[in-house]
Design an enzyme around this catalytic site. Structure first.
Site, short mmCIF file in Angstrom:
data_model
loop_
_atom_site.label_atom_id
_atom_site.label_comp_id
_atom_site.label_asym_id
_atom_site.label_seq_id
_atom_site.Cartn_x
_atom_site.Cartn_y
_atom_site.Cartn_z
N SER A 142 40.47 35.93 50.56
CA SER A 142 41.78 35.59 50.01
C SER A 142 42.84 36.26 50.87
O SER A 142 42.57 37.26 51.55
CB SER A 142 41.88 36.09 48.57
OG SER A 142 43.21 36.02 48.09
N TYR A 155 41.27 43.38 42.16
CA TYR A 155 41.12 42.18 42.99
C TYR A 155 41.37 42.50 44.46
O TYR A 155 40.60 42.08 45.33
CB TYR A 155 42.08 41.09 42.50
CG TYR A 155 41.82 39.74 43.11
CD1 TYR A 155 40.67 39.03 42.77
CD2 TYR A 155 42.71 39.16 44.00
CE1 TYR A 155 40.42 37.78 43.31
CE2 TYR A 155 42.46 37.91 44.55
CZ TYR A 155 41.31 37.22 44.21
OH TYR A 155 41.06 35.99 44.76
#
Length: 242
Positions: A142, A155
């Site tokens: 990501s 995250y």
């Protein structure tokens, strides 16, 4: 340009979202695909919906990326079904967000175990098959793997770790003839983080679509083996103005 017809891809978290989009794109190129989910029903439903064409088939398998034995068994069944595993795509992921005071121990462990340890298990399980096929391993990281944000402690940690992990694995495996890349998307229209892409098509129109990432993976697999895009950032070309 490499012909993908007749090859086999193993995709974790392939029952929906990015994984499903990649599976669909590869199937259209004549690649057999095995998609995994923690739910056997979801995996089998995805395989049924993906269908087949004249030269390729879809297989749905139950496997939890947080369990090495699960991953090894899923790879074994894929190779048994299709004869080889040429591509392994570690796509399964989860997102828990919140201030460090709010993130729980359970949420931390689930995020790290899925997004980072799960990829480690996927590589380990698929390594021998990839050595045989001189194949390609892709992790789905990501932009959060290089850009931190408030509320992203768990995250960010998982995706920063995943980006570094995959780049190190690339260096470990390239002399084995195995290509390794990590794809780092920005905002994607998927079910991630409670979104409903089916009912938010107009709202999500500016976002990267799952088929865009499928197209990207196909392009990577078709590149001449002498060149390796080891880290690919992809973002919406025109996000809403803030």
């Amino acid at each position: 340009m490499n012909n993908l017809k007749g090859k086999t891809a193993f995709i974790t978290g392939g029952s929906k979202g990015i994984g499903y989009g990649i599976a669909e794109a590869l199937l259209n190129e004549g690649v057999n695909v095995a998609v995994t989910s923690r739910s056997l029903q979801a995996a089998e439903d995805a395989a049924t919906n993906l269908g087949s064409n004249n030269s390729a088939k879809a297989l749905g398998l139950k496997a939890d990326v947080r369990n090495l034995v699960d991953q090894e068994e899923a790879i074994r069944r894929t190779a048994e079904e299709f004869g080889s595993v040429d591509f392994v795509i570690a796509n399964a992921g989860i997102g828990h967000y919140g201030n460090i005071e709010e993130i729980t121990d359970r949420q931390w462990r689930e995020t790290i175990d899925t997004n980072l340890t799960g990829v480690f298990y996927t590589v380990k399980a698929g390594l021998e098959e990839l050595k045989k096929s001189k194949g390609y391993f892709i992790s789905i990281s990501s932009l959060a793997g290089t850009n931190f944000f408030a509320g992203g402690s768990a995250y960010n940690a998982s995706k920063f770790g995943l980006t570094g992990f995959t780049q190190a694995v690339m260096l470990d495996l390239r002399q084995e003839g195995i290509s390794v890349s990590t794809i780092m998307p920005g905002s994607v229209s998927t079910h991630f983080n409670g979104n409903d892409p089916e009912n938010n098509k107009e709202k999500d129109a500016w976002k990267i679509q799952k088929e865009d990432l499928g197209e990207l993976v196909v392009d990577l697999f078709k590149m001449n083996k002498r060149s390796l895009p080891s880290k690919v950032e992809i973002r919406p070309s025109q996000p809403p103005k803030k």
